[in-house]
Design a protein around this motif. Structure first.
Motif, PDB file in Angstrom:
ATOM      1  N   ALA A 165       7.138  10.909   3.727  1.00 20.00           N
ATOM      2  CA  ALA A 165       6.431  11.419   5.177  1.00 20.00           C
ATOM      3  C   ALA A 165       5.099  11.236   5.396  1.00 20.00           C
ATOM      4  O   ALA A 165       4.525  10.979   6.483  1.00 20.00           O
ATOM      5  N   LYS A 166       4.233  11.906   4.196  1.00 21.83           N
ATOM      6  CA  LYS A 166       2.759  11.692   4.334  1.00 21.83           C
ATOM      7  C   LYS A 166       2.193  10.402   4.395  1.00 21.83           C
ATOM      8  O   LYS A 166       1.266  10.219   4.792  1.00 21.83           O
ATOM      9  N   VAL A 167       3.212   9.422   3.809  1.00 19.62           N
ATOM     10  CA  VAL A 167       2.605   8.033   3.925  1.00 19.62           C
ATOM     11  C   VAL A 167       2.904   7.378   5.356  1.00 19.62           C
ATOM     12  O   VAL A 167       1.966   6.415   5.551  1.00 19.62           O
ATOM     13  N   LEU A 168       3.592   8.021   6.320  1.00 22.32           N
ATOM     14  CA  LEU A 168       3.502   7.689   7.688  1.00 22.32           C
ATOM     15  C   LEU A 168       3.054   8.571   8.495  1.00 22.32           C
ATOM     16  O   LEU A 168       2.911   9.698   8.534  1.00 22.32           O
ATOM     17  N   HIS A 169       2.552   7.946   9.758  1.00 26.56           N
ATOM     18  CA  HIS A 169       1.920   8.732  10.669  1.00 26.56           C
ATOM     19  C   HIS A 169       2.858   8.936  11.626  1.00 26.56           C
ATOM     20  O   HIS A 169       3.108   8.788  12.714  1.00 26.56           O
ATOM     21  N   PRO A 206      10.685   6.416  16.350  1.00 25.63           N
ATOM     22  CA  PRO A 206      11.992   6.037  15.331  1.00 25.63           C
ATOM     23  C   PRO A 206      12.313   7.662  15.112  1.00 25.63           C
ATOM     24  O   PRO A 206      11.436   8.360  15.052  1.00 25.63           O
ATOM     25  N   PHE A 207      13.777   7.587  14.956  1.00 21.10           N
ATOM     26  CA  PHE A 207      14.319   8.954  14.142  1.00 21.10           C
ATOM     27  C   PHE A 207      15.045   8.642  13.213  1.00 21.10           C
ATOM     28  O   PHE A 207      15.993   7.518  13.102  1.00 21.10           O
ATOM     29  N   LEU A 208      14.809   9.287  12.160  1.00 18.68           N
ATOM     30  CA  LEU A 208      15.616   8.897  10.961  1.00 18.68           C
ATOM     31  C   LEU A 208      16.047  10.024  10.232  1.00 18.68           C
ATOM     32  O   LEU A 208      14.986  11.202  10.052  1.00 18.68           O
ATOM     33  N   VAL A 209      17.630  10.335   9.785  1.00 15.89           N
ATOM     34  CA  VAL A 209      17.702  11.419   8.954  1.00 15.89           C
ATOM     35  C   VAL A 209      17.657  11.002   7.346  1.00 15.89           C
ATOM     36  O   VAL A 209      18.533  10.018   7.049  1.00 15.89           O
ATOM     37  N   LEU A 210      17.009  11.470   6.658  1.00 16.04           N
ATOM     38  CA  LEU A 210      17.099  11.338   4.925  1.00 16.04           C
ATOM     39  C   LEU A 210      17.667  12.689   4.486  1.00 16.04           C
ATOM     40  O   LEU A 210      17.089  13.422   4.782  1.00 16.04           O
ATOM     41  N   ALA A 211      18.776  12.633   3.832  1.00 12.38           N
ATOM     42  CA  ALA A 211      19.472  13.622   3.628  1.00 12.38           C
ATOM     43  C   ALA A 211      19.798  13.753   2.136  1.00 12.38           C
ATOM     44  O   ALA A 211      19.608  12.663   1.320  1.00 12.38           O
ATOM     45  N   GLN A 267       0.820  -1.071  -0.028  1.00 13.20           N
ATOM     46  CA  GLN A 267      -0.072  -0.008   0.080  1.00 13.20           C
ATOM     47  C   GLN A 267       0.880   1.255   0.072  1.00 13.20           C
ATOM     48  O   GLN A 267       0.632   2.289  -0.645  1.00 13.20           O
ATOM     49  N   ALA A 268       1.984   1.133   0.845  1.00 11.89           N
ATOM     50  CA  ALA A 268       2.909   2.356   0.863  1.00 11.89           C
ATOM     51  C   ALA A 268       3.666   2.515  -0.643  1.00 11.89           C
ATOM     52  O   ALA A 268       3.643   3.663  -0.853  1.00 11.89           O
ATOM     53  N   VAL A 317      -0.365   5.438   5.526  1.00  8.56           N
ATOM     54  CA  VAL A 317      -0.487   3.765   5.679  1.00  8.56           C
ATOM     55  C   VAL A 317       0.168   3.372   7.212  1.00  8.56           C
ATOM     56  O   VAL A 317      -0.502   2.431   7.433  1.00  8.56           O
ATOM     57  N   LEU A 318       1.473   3.821   7.052  1.00 12.74           N
ATOM     58  CA  LEU A 318       2.137   2.887   8.377  1.00 12.74           C
ATOM     59  C   LEU A 318       2.391   3.766   9.448  1.00 12.74           C
ATOM     60  O   LEU A 318       2.779   5.148   9.121  1.00 12.74           O
ATOM     61  N   THR A 319       2.145   3.287  10.518  1.00 12.26           N
ATOM     62  CA  THR A 319       2.190   3.963  11.819  1.00 12.26           C
ATOM     63  C   THR A 319       3.386   3.628  12.636  1.00 12.26           C
ATOM     64  O   THR A 319       4.404   3.004  11.853  1.00 12.26           O
TER      65      THR A 319
END
Length: 326
Positions: free
Chosen positions: A64-68, A147-152, A17-18, A206-208
């Motif tokens: 980011a929009k696909v994730l809560h 969770p903490f994630l850096v997407l650069a 779905q994502a 979609v994903l929490t």
């Protein structure tokens, strides 16, 4: 209270779905989306490199929009200060005391846009957050939400106004993904979509947070044989001493090979590839699939290599051909 963990099949459906939601906006960059999800599901930071206009920022903001999850974007510029990223102490006149104003780093998903356009002090502040999952403001240390994630994203360092990232920081990125131009058919689709002034880029979450931790648990259960674990070690050691692996032509170009973080990242990423392929065991192809993205930014070649046109990609391809699976 966290929700009960779902089955592997349920998570696989959510991942599909994502991907479907992402494809509503992002065209022809399935490889980049796959790598971002690998980073998300294994807790590894991801660095995207490519020239401007290849939808790097769009892809991350769409994810980011696909994730809560709480998402923040930081545009890195030469005049950015560490306090602009992590926050600062401000004086509250009504209370006659200093209080903390937290910066955009306090998010689950942080887009560090054009990360190589900021000077060393900002990179140092980002490095602490990436490695320690915490930041220091004044004399107090604050943990970051997980969770903490850096997407650069970064532009090629040859471009004007960019700084090469410190080796220590580059090593903290689990994957470095080279983003290339689209195929003709994909670019045609992008052009048609963007030419439509009524084009909507709405996607559904979609994903929490619980889904992400549940998927991480599932990936931890993926089996990898001792033979393949030893294969990972051989690949890593071949980047450090290529002459011992019948690759003497690369020894003269090598400044240093990959760190032990590469072994860990390759192990975790290969398990994630297997899971996304709906398997509970790792194949040699899974390791080879992510080897370049895990290793390419951790190998440092010397000026002689640059003069002779030798790239880290050439070395990795040669290593994958030479090192046997025993």
């Amino acid at each position: 209270m966290s929700s009960p963990m779902l089955s592997s099949n349920d998570y696989q459906q959510k991942i599909k779905q994502a991907f479907a939601e992402m494809s509503k906006v992002v065209v022809g960059q399935q490889y980049m989306v796959n790598r971002l999800l690998i980073g998300l599901f294994t807790g590894g930071h991801v660095l995207l490199e490519g020239v401007p206009g290849l939808a790097k920022t769009l892809t991350i903001s769409t994810l980011a929009k696909v994730l809560h999850l709480h998402f923040q974007r930081v545009q890195f510029t030469p005049d950015l200060l560490p306090s602009d990223l992590v926050g600062t102490m401000i004086y509250n006149q009504s209370r006659s005391e200093f209080e903390v104003k937290k910066g955009p780093i306090f998010a689950n998903l942080v887009l560090a846009d054009e990360v190589n356009r900021s000077p060393a002090k900002v990179q140092s502040a980002l490095l602490e957050a990436m490695q320690e999952k915490q930041v220091t403001i004044g004399e107090t240390t604050y943990p970051l939400d997980l969770p903490f994630l850096v997407l650069a994203t970064q532009n090629p360092v040859e471009q004007e106004g960019t700084y090469p990232l410190p080796e220590a920081q580059v090593d903290r990125f689990m994957l470095k993904v080279h983003v290339d131009y689209l195929k003709k058919t994909d670019e045609l689709e992008v052009m048609r979509r963007m030419a439509n002034l009524s084009y909507a880029d709405d996607v559904c979450p979609v994903l929490t947070r619980d889904d992400i931790f549940g998927i991480r648990h599932q990936i931890n259960q993926v089996q990898i044989s001792e033979t393949l674990e030893k294969y990972i070690i051989e690949l890593v050691f071949a980047t450090r001493k290529p002459a011992e692996y019948d690759l003497p032509e690369f020894q003269q170009y090598l400044q240093f090979g990959v760190s032990p973080r590469a072994s860990i990242a390759l192990h975790r990423a290969a398990k994630a590839v297997a899971f996304l392929d709906e398997r509970d065991y790792v194949l040699p192809e899974d390791i080879k699939d992510v080897a370049a993205d895990v290793l390419n930014h951790r190998i440092l070649l010397n000026y002689e290599a640059e003069a002779d046109g030798i790239r880290t990609q050439d070395m990795i391809e040669a290593i994958l051909r030479k090192v046997p699976i025993s």
